[in-house]
Motif scaffolding. Structure first.
Motif, PDB file in Angstrom:
ATOM      1  N   TYR A 275       0.857  -1.186   0.000  1.00  0.00           N
ATOM      2  CA  TYR A 275       0.000   0.000   0.000  1.00  0.00           C
ATOM      3  C   TYR A 275       0.894   1.238   0.000  1.00  0.00           C
ATOM      4  O   TYR A 275       2.008   1.218   0.520  1.00  0.00           O
ATOM      5  N   VAL A 276       0.350   2.344  -0.534  1.00  0.00           N
ATOM      6  CA  VAL A 276       1.080   3.608  -0.518  1.00  0.00           C
ATOM      7  C   VAL A 276       0.215   4.655   0.167  1.00  0.00           C
ATOM      8  O   VAL A 276      -1.013   4.657   0.020  1.00  0.00           O
ATOM      9  N   GLN A 277       0.872   5.494   0.937  1.00  0.00           N
ATOM     10  CA  GLN A 277       0.195   6.610   1.610  1.00  0.00           C
ATOM     11  C   GLN A 277       0.904   7.902   1.232  1.00  0.00           C
ATOM     12  O   GLN A 277       2.005   8.184   1.720  1.00  0.00           O
ATOM     13  N   TYR A 278       0.278   8.690   0.357  1.00  0.00           N
ATOM     14  CA  TYR A 278       0.833   9.987   0.002  1.00  0.00           C
ATOM     15  C   TYR A 278       0.580  10.970   1.143  1.00  0.00           C
ATOM     16  O   TYR A 278      -0.333  10.759   1.948  1.00  0.00           O
ATOM     17  N   PRO A 279       1.369  12.033   1.232  1.00  0.00           N
ATOM     18  CA  PRO A 279       1.225  12.977   2.340  1.00  0.00           C
ATOM     19  C   PRO A 279      -0.211  13.451   2.518  1.00  0.00           C
ATOM     20  O   PRO A 279      -0.864  13.849   1.542  1.00  0.00           O
ATOM     21  N   ASN A 280      -0.691  13.350   3.739  1.00  0.00           N
ATOM     22  CA  ASN A 280      -2.030  13.812   4.113  1.00  0.00           C
ATOM     23  C   ASN A 280      -3.147  13.085   3.374  1.00  0.00           C
ATOM     24  O   ASN A 280      -4.237  13.643   3.170  1.00  0.00           O
ATOM     25  N   GLN A 281      -2.881  11.869   2.970  1.00  0.00           N
ATOM     26  CA  GLN A 281      -3.914  11.075   2.312  1.00  0.00           C
ATOM     27  C   GLN A 281      -4.038   9.710   2.982  1.00  0.00           C
ATOM     28  O   GLN A 281      -3.204   9.313   3.791  1.00  0.00           O
ATOM     29  N   GLY A 282      -5.093   8.987   2.624  1.00  0.00           N
ATOM     30  CA  GLY A 282      -5.271   7.633   3.135  1.00  0.00           C
ATOM     31  C   GLY A 282      -4.417   6.643   2.365  1.00  0.00           C
ATOM     32  O   GLY A 282      -3.710   6.988   1.423  1.00  0.00           O
ATOM     33  N   LEU A 283      -4.467   5.400   2.786  1.00  0.00           N
ATOM     34  CA  LEU A 283      -3.703   4.343   2.115  1.00  0.00           C
ATOM     35  C   LEU A 283      -4.446   3.854   0.883  1.00  0.00           C
ATOM     36  O   LEU A 283      -5.675   3.739   0.882  1.00  0.00           O
ATOM     37  N   GLN A 284      -3.692   3.540  -0.154  1.00  0.00           N
ATOM     38  CA  GLN A 284      -4.291   2.926  -1.333  1.00  0.00           C
ATOM     39  C   GLN A 284      -3.421   1.767  -1.796  1.00  0.00           C
ATOM     40  O   GLN A 284      -2.209   1.758  -1.603  1.00  0.00           O
ATOM     41  N   LEU A 285      -4.069   0.796  -2.443  1.00  0.00           N
ATOM     42  CA  LEU A 285      -3.360  -0.404  -2.860  1.00  0.00           C
ATOM     43  C   LEU A 285      -2.473  -0.125  -4.066  1.00  0.00           C
ATOM     44  O   LEU A 285      -2.904   0.481  -5.050  1.00  0.00           O
ATOM     45  N   LEU A 286      -1.210  -0.572  -3.986  1.00  0.00           N
ATOM     46  CA  LEU A 286      -0.295  -0.506  -5.120  1.00  0.00           C
ATOM     47  C   LEU A 286      -0.354  -1.795  -5.931  1.00  0.00           C
ATOM     48  O   LEU A 286      -0.428  -1.763  -7.159  1.00  0.00           O
ATOM     49  N   LEU A 287      -0.276  -2.915  -5.238  1.00  0.00           N
ATOM     50  CA  LEU A 287      -0.300  -4.211  -5.898  1.00  0.00           C
ATOM     51  C   LEU A 287      -0.532  -5.301  -4.858  1.00  0.00           C
ATOM     52  O   LEU A 287      -0.446  -5.052  -3.660  1.00  0.00           O
ATOM     53  N   LYS A 288      -0.831  -6.499  -5.370  1.00  0.00           N
ATOM     54  CA  LYS A 288      -1.069  -7.620  -4.463  1.00  0.00           C
ATOM     55  C   LYS A 288      -0.635  -8.921  -5.114  1.00  0.00           C
ATOM     56  O   LYS A 288      -0.681  -9.069  -6.345  1.00  0.00           O
TER      57      LYS A 288
END
Lengths: 112, 114
Positions: free
Chosen positions: A36-49
């Motif tokens: 998962y990636v979390q950009y500054p001041n944002q929630g987590l989002q899936l990169l890959l699985k």
């Protein structure tokens, strides 16, 4: 006990250089792995699985990861990073139960 | 809704007060997680709900923390008698249920205990 180890807390890298963020997981009969990636001041989002099948998994934004059973690793790579890739990256594991365990995170700094 | 919604986005409270944090998961998602992210730290698992099963509370740090999920949808995380060490971002996530599927995260609630 199930655990996910991210070996680097911070990774500084210059723009357009390659990067590898390391992750080791706990060996188990069933293994499902995520980045998962979390950009500054944002929630987590899936990169890959990785669920099964090909050990090389491609994700969004040019990232890929390789599942290595013998080394219990799931390292994340990108051949050429951009400033916009600056973020915190989390490796996560689920062994088929109810709980997904996250690593402590790796902060990627991309410098111009 | 289109995504996981958390409210409030920011909460400042005095030490000793109780707080309630709300999470609206994605419609149809049977699994719901609460995590805590302290400054400079990774994600700490707090609690997991899956359908009508008993929740996995193994990550709750003390008995001041509790959570419920009403009607299999909205969840509330309650922290009683807040302490300064409770200051963190509290993240909620939901998924379709099978453990190998993607978790969708809300934007989090930033809790500051003064």
């Amino acid at each position: 006990a199930q655990s996910v180890t991210q070996l680097d807390s911070q990774v500084p890298v210059f723009e357009e250089a390659p990067v590898e963020l390391r992750c080791n997981y706990s060996s188990s009969v069933s293994v499902y792995l995520f980045w998962y990636v979390q950009y500054p001041n944002q929630g987590l989002q899936l990169l890959l699985k990785y669920l099964s099948g090909s050990t090389l998994v491609k994700g969004i934004n040019g990232f890929e990861a390789e599942f290595n059973k013998s080394q219990t690793s799931f390292h994340l790579r990108k051949p050429s990073v951009h400033i916009s890739d600056t973020a915190e990256y989390f490796c996560a594991q689920n062994t088929g139960g109810f709980k997904t365990i996250f690593g402590a995170g790796t902060r990627l700094f991309v410098k111009a | 809704g289109a995504g996981v919604s958390q409210s409030p986005s920011n909460k400042v409270t005095e030490k000793g007060k109780d707080v309630e944090l709300r999470c609206d998961p994605i419609s149809g998602h049977t699994a719901l997680y609460w995590y805590r992210q302290s400054l400079g730290q990774g994600l700490e698992f707090l609690i997991y709900f899956q359908g009508n099963s008993a929740p996995d509370k193994s990550g709750l740090p003390s008995d001041r923390f509790s959570a419920e999920r009403t009607g299999g949808s909205v969840s509330t995380l309650t922290i009683q008698r807040t302490q300064q060490e409770d200051s963190a971002v509290y993240l909620c996530a939901s998924s379709l249920g099978p453990p190998n599927t993607e978790a969708f995260f809300g934007q989090g609630t930033r809790l500051t205990v003064v």
